[in-house]
Scaffold this motif. Structure first.
Motif, PDB file in Angstrom:
ATOM      1  N   GLU A   1      15.384   7.343  57.347  1.00 30.64           N
ATOM      2  CA  GLU A   1      16.375   8.112  58.091  1.00 30.64           C
ATOM      3  C   GLU A   1      15.668   9.162  58.936  1.00 30.64           C
ATOM      4  O   GLU A   1      14.792   9.867  58.453  1.00 30.64           O
ATOM      5  N   GLY A   2      16.058   9.243  60.200  1.00 30.99           N
ATOM      6  CA  GLY A   2      15.482  10.251  61.070  1.00 30.99           C
ATOM      7  C   GLY A   2      15.972  10.084  62.493  1.00 30.99           C
ATOM      8  O   GLY A   2      16.471   9.034  62.874  1.00 30.99           O
ATOM      9  N   ASP A   3      15.806  11.124  63.283  1.00 29.86           N
ATOM     10  CA  ASP A   3      16.241  11.041  64.679  1.00 29.86           C
ATOM     11  C   ASP A   3      15.088  10.651  65.609  1.00 29.86           C
ATOM     12  O   ASP A   3      15.251  10.554  66.815  1.00 29.86           O
ATOM     13  N   ARG A   4      13.916  10.423  65.025  1.00 27.86           N
ATOM     14  CA  ARG A   4      12.773   9.924  65.783  1.00 27.86           C
ATOM     15  C   ARG A   4      11.819   9.247  64.802  1.00 27.86           C
ATOM     16  O   ARG A   4      11.868   9.483  63.600  1.00 27.86           O
ATOM     17  N   PHE A   5      10.952   8.401  65.338  1.00 25.24           N
ATOM     18  CA  PHE A   5       9.996   7.701  64.487  1.00 25.24           C
ATOM     19  C   PHE A   5       8.890   8.668  64.089  1.00 25.24           C
ATOM     20  O   PHE A   5       8.300   9.321  64.946  1.00 25.24           O
ATOM     21  N   PRO A   6       8.590   8.783  62.788  1.00 23.28           N
ATOM     22  CA  PRO A   6       7.584   9.757  62.350  1.00 23.28           C
ATOM     23  C   PRO A   6       6.162   9.361  62.758  1.00 23.28           C
ATOM     24  O   PRO A   6       5.822   8.185  62.796  1.00 23.28           O
ATOM     25  N   GLU A   7       5.369  10.354  63.041  1.00 18.73           N
ATOM     26  CA  GLU A   7       3.953  10.155  63.344  1.00 18.73           C
ATOM     27  C   GLU A   7       3.218   9.761  62.051  1.00 18.73           C
ATOM     28  O   GLU A   7       3.697  10.047  60.949  1.00 18.73           O
ATOM     29  N   PRO A   8       2.047   9.126  62.164  1.00 20.48           N
ATOM     30  CA  PRO A   8       1.309   8.710  60.962  1.00 20.48           C
ATOM     31  C   PRO A   8       1.040   9.843  59.969  1.00 20.48           C
ATOM     32  O   PRO A   8       1.140   9.650  58.759  1.00 20.48           O
ATOM     33  N   GLU A   9       0.733  11.029  60.479  1.00 19.66           N
ATOM     34  CA  GLU A   9       0.447  12.139  59.555  1.00 19.66           C
ATOM     35  C   GLU A   9       1.717  12.671  58.878  1.00 19.66           C
ATOM     36  O   GLU A   9       1.647  13.287  57.825  1.00 19.66           O
ATOM     37  N   GLU A  10       2.875  12.397  59.471  1.00 22.62           N
ATOM     38  CA  GLU A  10       4.144  12.834  58.880  1.00 22.62           C
ATOM     39  C   GLU A  10       4.622  11.872  57.792  1.00 22.62           C
ATOM     40  O   GLU A  10       5.296  12.289  56.851  1.00 22.62           O
ATOM     41  N   ASP A  11       4.302  10.588  57.938  1.00 25.13           N
ATOM     42  CA  ASP A  11       4.733   9.590  56.956  1.00 25.13           C
ATOM     43  C   ASP A  11       3.659   8.499  56.844  1.00 25.13           C
ATOM     44  O   ASP A  11       3.829   7.387  57.344  1.00 25.13           O
ATOM     45  N   PRO A  12       2.534   8.815  56.206  1.00 24.47           N
ATOM     46  CA  PRO A  12       1.439   7.836  56.126  1.00 24.47           C
ATOM     47  C   PRO A  12       1.829   6.553  55.388  1.00 24.47           C
ATOM     48  O   PRO A  12       1.361   5.475  55.736  1.00 24.47           O
ATOM     49  N   GLU A  13       2.704   6.645  54.397  1.00 23.50           N
ATOM     50  CA  GLU A  13       3.115   5.461  53.652  1.00 23.50           C
ATOM     51  C   GLU A  13       3.862   4.475  54.552  1.00 23.50           C
ATOM     52  O   GLU A  13       3.615   3.270  54.507  1.00 23.50           O
ATOM     53  N   LEU A  14       4.761   4.981  55.379  1.00 21.71           N
ATOM     54  CA  LEU A  14       5.483   4.105  56.304  1.00 21.71           C
ATOM     55  C   LEU A  14       4.507   3.421  57.256  1.00 21.71           C
ATOM     56  O   LEU A  14       4.578   2.207  57.459  1.00 21.71           O
ATOM     57  N   HIS A  15       3.584   4.160  57.800  1.00 21.34           N
ATOM     58  CA  HIS A  15       2.628   3.573  58.740  1.00 21.34           C
ATOM     59  C   HIS A  15       1.694   2.595  58.045  1.00 21.34           C
ATOM     60  O   HIS A  15       1.274   1.600  58.648  1.00 21.34           O
ATOM     61  N   ARG A  16       1.391   2.823  56.795  1.00 21.81           N
ATOM     62  CA  ARG A  16       0.584   1.858  56.030  1.00 21.81           C
ATOM     63  C   ARG A  16       1.357   0.543  55.883  1.00 21.81           C
ATOM     64  O   ARG A  16       0.808  -0.539  56.019  1.00 21.81           O
ATOM     65  N   LEU A  17       2.649   0.638  55.629  1.00 24.26           N
ATOM     66  CA  LEU A  17       3.472  -0.555  55.466  1.00 24.26           C
ATOM     67  C   LEU A  17       3.608  -1.363  56.749  1.00 24.26           C
ATOM     68  O   LEU A  17       3.610  -2.592  56.722  1.00 24.26           O
ATOM     69  N   ILE A  18       3.738  -0.683  57.886  1.00 25.75           N
ATOM     70  CA  ILE A  18       3.961  -1.424  59.128  1.00 25.75           C
ATOM     71  C   ILE A  18       2.675  -1.820  59.832  1.00 25.75           C
ATOM     72  O   ILE A  18       2.702  -2.665  60.722  1.00 25.75           O
ATOM     73  N   ALA A  19       1.557  -1.254  59.451  1.00 21.66           N
ATOM     74  CA  ALA A  19       0.277  -1.594  60.085  1.00 21.66           C
ATOM     75  C   ALA A  19      -0.718  -2.040  59.024  1.00 21.66           C
ATOM     76  O   ALA A  19      -1.830  -1.560  58.960  1.00 21.66           O
ATOM     77  N   ASP A  20      -0.297  -2.992  58.197  1.00 21.15           N
ATOM     78  CA  ASP A  20      -1.129  -3.408  57.072  1.00 21.15           C
ATOM     79  C   ASP A  20      -2.175  -4.455  57.441  1.00 21.15           C
ATOM     80  O   ASP A  20      -2.933  -4.906  56.597  1.00 21.15           O
ATOM     81  N   GLY A  21      -2.225  -4.880  58.702  1.00 24.93           N
ATOM     82  CA  GLY A  21      -3.198  -5.878  59.119  1.00 24.93           C
ATOM     83  C   GLY A  21      -2.728  -7.304  58.897  1.00 24.93           C
ATOM     84  O   GLY A  21      -3.353  -8.245  59.374  1.00 24.93           O
TER      85      GLY A  21
END
Length: 98
Positions: free
Chosen positions: A61-81
C-alpha cells in the motif's frame, strides 16, 4: 443496508462468484500490487477480487512506488534475477501484452 454476497463481498445483485475460480489460482508469475491507500478502502475495487483469484500475491500500500532503501525486501522480491519485472498500469493508452 443492502444484502452482500458472503463470497465476493459485493452487493448481492452484483455477485461475481459464478465467474471466480473455486479456489485461488497458483501462478508461476509473482504478482506484486502497489495499491493506493484510497483503493484499499474501496469494497468494489479490483483488489478484493484479486485476493479471491490469485494465491501468493504481494500487496504493498502506498501512493508511490518505494525506493530500494525504503523497502529493500520488496525490491529483492521483484529483482531476484529469476523473474522479469513488468509495470502494468491500466488506462486509456495502455498497450496489450502478447
Amino acid at each position: 443496508r443492502r444484502a452482500c454476497c458472503e463470497g465476493c463481498q459485493r452487493p448481492a445483485k452484483l455477485c461475481l462468484c459464478d465467474v471466480l475460480p473455486p479456489e485461488p489460482v497458483q501462478t508461476r508469475t509473482r504478482v506484486v500490487i502497489l495499491v493506493h491507500p484510497k483503493e484499499v478502502r474501496r469494497k468494489l475495487g479490483t483488489l478484493p477480487l484479486l485476493r479471491l483469484c490469485l494465491q501468493d500475491i504481494i500487496i504493498k500500500e502506498g501512493d508511490r512506488f518505494p525506493e530500494p532503501e525504503e523497502d529493500p525486501e520488496l525490491h529483492r522480491l521483484i529483482a531476484d534475477g529469476v523473474h522479469q519485472p513488468m509495470f502494468l498500469c491500466p488506462g486509456p493508452d495502455a498497450v496489450e501484452l502478447g
